[in-house]
Design an enzyme around this catalytic site. Structure first.
Site, PDB file in Angstrom:
ATOM      1  N   ASP A  21       0.810  -1.230   0.000  1.00  0.00           N
ATOM      2  CA  ASP A  21       0.000   0.000   0.000  1.00  0.00           C
ATOM      3  C   ASP A  21       0.839   1.273   0.000  1.00  0.00           C
ATOM      4  OD1 ASP A  21       0.814  -0.806   2.608  1.00  0.00           O
ATOM      5  OD2 ASP A  21      -0.674   0.491   3.529  1.00  0.00           O
ATOM      6  N   GLU A  41      -0.621  -1.900   5.236  1.00  0.00           N
ATOM      7  CA  GLU A  41       0.311  -1.798   6.378  1.00  0.00           C
ATOM      8  C   GLU A  41       0.170  -0.452   7.079  1.00  0.00           C
ATOM      9  OE1 GLU A  41       3.351  -1.041   9.024  1.00  0.00           O
ATOM     10  OE2 GLU A  41       3.282   0.112   7.169  1.00  0.00           O
TER      11      GLU A  41
END
Ligand code: NI
Length: 396
Positions: A82, A140
């Site tokens: 991400d 994350e």
């Protein structure tokens, strides 16, 4: 020898992996919305004929590469996928095309290196024994984190592994180098929300009010004694108040003050004790001054505690692959990382990939709109992930 083969392949695949990294960098997606990223990874795995499952927590993937005797042992390698809500200002040709999103924490690099490792491990699978699981993890950067969610969805029941490795970019470390730390490495990060309420009134007649501003001032100061007097002096603890707001005026005592802060600890027991001490201190101190303090603590990721023996072995393998001079010790780091959840369920080692280059002026820190890497680091990143996997598979 497998080591030479891996170094050779990392060189041979460099241009291809650099293209993957640039594509990912141009198309960053925010936490838990990595739909195009997941499709891109799936297309790669399909093209390479590597079996995988997608749709883990919607955008996560798990790929499997089997060597000889696949049942011998399984090692997991993890990359987070991400990006962050930052507007990129690097001016790079491969800068973000998604307005307001940027791979400013290098997760594009982690992902590209894992794709590179997939190429290398797939090519060499006749030369090693066991199985490697590649985990492409979403979210994350946002609580509760993709790691805990993948684990909750049964990641390791379905794909059992004996150990896991993860890497993270580090611009303070020169490209070509890696850094390790065994034991306590990164901090548990918890958010503090304090609300002090009293009785508002005229600033000229404080005896008719209960001043939450004064109470808050006492609380801010007193909280530091948790760090300096209550916390174990051998375990670093950080407590910072970063927001304080009381909407009174020169002559108005407000009814309420709101504060926000962060608590960073490296030890689970220390963390629990600090939570209780903060609650006791805030409510006790407020009460002693006739006010009330409500304490809300939102628990973030646990501390990253690297498995000592696994990390010792990883350091040995890294030295063998890159040379002693390119493997450095790391200091403890008071930021958080959801790799911590993997470390809770199996031996894990989270290490740093040097991506900086002072001579080339590549020094911006992670989470900065100017963050970029020396792409030479991709070679090191894909080689080290591959080599740690095959070396650990053949370790006793
Ligand atoms: Ni990160």
């Amino acid at each position: 020898m497998i080591k030479e083969e891996i170094l050779h392949l990392a060189q041979a695949y460099f241009a291809e992996v650099r293209d993957y990294r640039r594509h990912l960098h141009q198309h960053p997606e925010l936490s838990f919305h990595e739909y195009e990223t997941a499709k891109y990874i799936a297309a790669f795995l399909q093209k390479e004929g590597i079996p995988f499952e997608d749709n883990w927590v919607k955008t996560g993937l798990v790929a499997t590469i089997e060597g000889n005797n696949p049942g011998k042992k399984t090692i997991a390698l993890r990359a987070d996928i991400d990006a962050l809500p930052i507007k990129e200002l690097t001016g790079a040709a491969y800068a973000s095309k998604n307005e307001g999103a940027m791979h400013a924490c290098g997760h594009d690099v982690h992902t590209a290196c894992l794709l590179g490792a997939a190429l290398i491990l797939n090519d060499t699978r006749e030369q090693w024994e066991g199985t490697v699981k590649l985990i492409f993890q979403p979210g994350e950067e946002q609580l509760p984190g993709g790691a805990s969610q993948m684990i909750a969805e049964g990641l390791f029941e379905k794909h059992p592994a004996t150990a896991i490795f993860g890497q993270h970019v580090m611009p303070e470390l020169e490209a070509g180098k890696v850094g390790f730390r065994k034991g306590m490495y990164m901090a548990a990060c918890d958010e503090l929300y304090l609300t002090v309420s009293g009785k508002g009134g005229h600033g000229a007649m404080p005896h008719k009010a209960t001043d939450p501003i004064l109470v808050s001032a006492h609380i801010v100061v007193a909280l530091q004694q948790i760090v300096s007097r209550r916390a174990n002096a051998l375990l670093p603890t950080v407590l910072s108040i970063g927001h304080i707001e009381g909407k009174g005026a020169t002559n108005v005592i407000p009814e309420k003050v709101e504060m926000q802060g962060t608590l960073r600890t490296y030890d689970e027991l220390q963390r629990q004790e600090a939570h209780q001490q903060i609650k006791d201190l805030c409510s006790g101190l407020a009460q002693s001054m006739g006010a009330h303090c409500e304490v809300k603590i939102i628990k973030g990721y646990p501390p990253v505690n690297n498995h000592p023996q696994l990390t010792e072995r990883a350091i040995t393998f890294a030295r063998e692959l890159l040379g002693n001079e390119n493997v450095v010790p790391l200091e403890m780091r008071p930021t958080g990382e959801d790799f911590a959840f993997y470390n809770q369920v199996m031996p894990g080692c989270f290490f740093r990939l040097g991506t900086g280059n002072i001579a080339k002026g590549i020094t911006a820190s992670v989470h900065s709109p100017h963050f970029d890497i020396d792409e030479e680091a991709l070679k090191t990143g894909m080689a080290i992930m591959s080599f740690l996997a095959v070396s650990e598979l053949s370790a006793d």
